[in-house]
Design a protein around this motif. Sequence first.
Motif, PDB file in Angstrom:
ATOM      1  N   GLU A  31       0.818  -1.219   0.000  1.00  0.00           N
ATOM      2  CA  GLU A  31       0.000   0.000   0.000  1.00  0.00           C
ATOM      3  C   GLU A  31       0.852   1.270   0.000  1.00  0.00           C
ATOM      4  O   GLU A  31       0.333   2.364  -0.149  1.00  0.00           O
ATOM      5  CB  GLU A  31      -0.956   0.010   1.196  1.00  0.00           C
ATOM      6  CG  GLU A  31      -2.040  -1.046   1.107  1.00  0.00           C
ATOM      7  CD  GLU A  31      -2.985  -0.815  -0.064  1.00  0.00           C
ATOM      8  OE1 GLU A  31      -3.396   0.338  -0.300  1.00  0.00           O
ATOM      9  OE2 GLU A  31      -3.301  -1.799  -0.760  1.00  0.00           O
ATOM     10  N   GLY A  34       2.281   4.883  -4.188  1.00  0.00           N
ATOM     11  CA  GLY A  34       1.466   6.084  -4.285  1.00  0.00           C
ATOM     12  C   GLY A  34       2.263   7.316  -3.908  1.00  0.00           C
ATOM     13  O   GLY A  34       3.494   7.291  -3.836  1.00  0.00           O
ATOM     14  N   THR A  35       1.544   8.398  -3.647  1.00  0.00           N
ATOM     15  CA  THR A  35       2.161   9.687  -3.331  1.00  0.00           C
ATOM     16  C   THR A  35       1.956  10.016  -1.864  1.00  0.00           C
ATOM     17  O   THR A  35       0.845   9.872  -1.332  1.00  0.00           O
ATOM     18  CB  THR A  35       1.556  10.790  -4.226  1.00  0.00           C
ATOM     19  OG1 THR A  35       1.844  10.463  -5.586  1.00  0.00           O
ATOM     20  CG2 THR A  35       2.141  12.163  -3.900  1.00  0.00           C
ATOM     21  N   TRP A  36       3.028  10.481  -1.228  1.00  0.00           N
ATOM     22  CA  TRP A  36       3.030  10.798   0.202  1.00  0.00           C
ATOM     23  C   TRP A  36       3.636  12.174   0.421  1.00  0.00           C
ATOM     24  O   TRP A  36       4.643  12.509  -0.189  1.00  0.00           O
ATOM     25  CB  TRP A  36       3.835   9.746   0.966  1.00  0.00           C
ATOM     26  CG  TRP A  36       3.250   8.378   0.825  1.00  0.00           C
ATOM     27  CD1 TRP A  36       3.563   7.446  -0.124  1.00  0.00           C
ATOM     28  CD2 TRP A  36       2.221   7.811   1.620  1.00  0.00           C
ATOM     29  NE1 TRP A  36       2.792   6.330   0.048  1.00  0.00           N
ATOM     30  CE2 TRP A  36       1.962   6.521   1.120  1.00  0.00           C
ATOM     31  CE3 TRP A  36       1.498   8.267   2.724  1.00  0.00           C
ATOM     32  CZ2 TRP A  36       0.999   5.680   1.672  1.00  0.00           C
ATOM     33  CZ3 TRP A  36       0.545   7.423   3.283  1.00  0.00           C
ATOM     34  CH2 TRP A  36       0.302   6.155   2.757  1.00  0.00           C
ATOM     35  N   ARG A  50      -1.091  10.339   2.792  1.00  0.00           N
ATOM     36  CA  ARG A  50      -1.339  10.023   1.377  1.00  0.00           C
ATOM     37  C   ARG A  50      -1.910  11.261   0.689  1.00  0.00           C
ATOM     38  O   ARG A  50      -2.692  12.001   1.274  1.00  0.00           O
ATOM     39  CB  ARG A  50      -2.301   8.861   1.246  1.00  0.00           C
ATOM     40  CG  ARG A  50      -2.420   8.372  -0.192  1.00  0.00           C
ATOM     41  CD  ARG A  50      -3.283   7.133  -0.328  1.00  0.00           C
ATOM     42  NE  ARG A  50      -2.755   5.961   0.329  1.00  0.00           N
ATOM     43  CZ  ARG A  50      -1.838   5.142  -0.188  1.00  0.00           C
ATOM     44  NH1 ARG A  50      -1.294   5.416  -1.352  1.00  0.00           N
ATOM     45  NH2 ARG A  50      -1.454   4.067   0.461  1.00  0.00           N
ATOM     46  N   GLN A  52      -2.947  13.084  -3.434  1.00  0.00           N
ATOM     47  CA  GLN A  52      -3.157  12.885  -4.867  1.00  0.00           C
ATOM     48  C   GLN A  52      -1.969  13.419  -5.655  1.00  0.00           C
ATOM     49  O   GLN A  52      -1.603  12.873  -6.686  1.00  0.00           O
ATOM     50  CB  GLN A  52      -4.425  13.606  -5.311  1.00  0.00           C
ATOM     51  CG  GLN A  52      -5.671  13.030  -4.712  1.00  0.00           C
ATOM     52  CD  GLN A  52      -6.620  12.549  -5.780  1.00  0.00           C
ATOM     53  OE1 GLN A  52      -6.580  13.026  -6.905  1.00  0.00           O
ATOM     54  NE2 GLN A  52      -7.453  11.600  -5.436  1.00  0.00           N
ATOM     55  N   THR A  62       6.808  10.045  -4.473  1.00  0.00           N
ATOM     56  CA  THR A  62       5.894   9.130  -5.140  1.00  0.00           C
ATOM     57  C   THR A  62       6.644   7.844  -5.427  1.00  0.00           C
ATOM     58  O   THR A  62       7.718   7.864  -6.030  1.00  0.00           O
ATOM     59  CB  THR A  62       5.362   9.732  -6.458  1.00  0.00           C
ATOM     60  OG1 THR A  62       4.660  10.941  -6.171  1.00  0.00           O
ATOM     61  CG2 THR A  62       4.427   8.761  -7.167  1.00  0.00           C
ATOM     62  N   GLN A 122      -4.024   3.117   5.440  1.00  0.00           N
ATOM     63  CA  GLN A 122      -4.542   3.652   4.180  1.00  0.00           C
ATOM     64  C   GLN A 122      -4.127   5.097   3.928  1.00  0.00           C
ATOM     65  O   GLN A 122      -3.831   5.472   2.799  1.00  0.00           O
ATOM     66  CB  GLN A 122      -6.063   3.538   4.154  1.00  0.00           C
ATOM     67  CG  GLN A 122      -6.657   3.907   2.819  1.00  0.00           C
ATOM     68  CD  GLN A 122      -8.146   3.625   2.784  1.00  0.00           C
ATOM     69  OE1 GLN A 122      -8.731   3.122   3.725  1.00  0.00           O
ATOM     70  NE2 GLN A 122      -8.757   3.966   1.660  1.00  0.00           N
ATOM     71  N   ASP A 123      -4.078   5.938   4.975  1.00  0.00           N
ATOM     72  CA  ASP A 123      -3.808   7.363   4.790  1.00  0.00           C
ATOM     73  C   ASP A 123      -2.561   7.875   5.492  1.00  0.00           C
ATOM     74  O   ASP A 123      -2.208   9.038   5.325  1.00  0.00           O
ATOM     75  CB  ASP A 123      -5.015   8.188   5.282  1.00  0.00           C
ATOM     76  CG  ASP A 123      -6.265   7.896   4.475  1.00  0.00           C
ATOM     77  OD1 ASP A 123      -6.158   7.810   3.237  1.00  0.00           O
ATOM     78  OD2 ASP A 123      -7.331   7.735   5.085  1.00  0.00           O
ATOM     79  N   SER A 124      -1.893   7.049   6.297  1.00  0.00           N
ATOM     80  CA  SER A 124      -0.748   7.504   7.092  1.00  0.00           C
ATOM     81  C   SER A 124       0.436   6.575   6.916  1.00  0.00           C
ATOM     82  O   SER A 124       0.280   5.362   6.816  1.00  0.00           O
ATOM     83  CB  SER A 124      -1.112   7.552   8.573  1.00  0.00           C
ATOM     84  OG  SER A 124      -2.207   8.390   8.789  1.00  0.00           O
TER      85      SER A 124
END
Length: 139
Positions: A31, A34-36, A50, A52, A62, A122-124
């Motif tokens: 997971e 993606g971009t952080w 996380r 966009q 990314t 998912q977001d951290s």
Amino acid sequence: MKKITFLLFLVMLVSCEENMKEADMLGANAEIIGTWVENGYEDDVKLLGRAQYLDPSKYGFTINEDGTFIEHKNAGWCATPPIFYDNFEGDWEAVSDSLLEINVGYWGGTMTYQMRIVFLDQDSLGIRYLYADNRADSR
């Protein structure tokens, strides 16, 4: 012509398979693809959220599934405000399910370091950077 097409297809298949192995090696930490963007620090752990897109005024990176890496960081040797950021291209490789080997450019050339995944949801994301003497020897 059929032989050339077949060889091209075979090369692409093998290339895609290698990239998929990298993400597969991360297991539950896949997971991280993606971009952080940086949210701060807690002790020696960098906290990221996380996003966009990379924030033009913050550190971030990314991680792409194809093994490429983009790091948005200080664009010059001086780190006193105002800081100017730029994107630097590189690549990543999974060393284990929680350790990435990063090769990326910076304003003075190219650098290599390891990124340890401390936690991920998912977001951290929490990571610890390992340079020189602190690098993990496990491969």
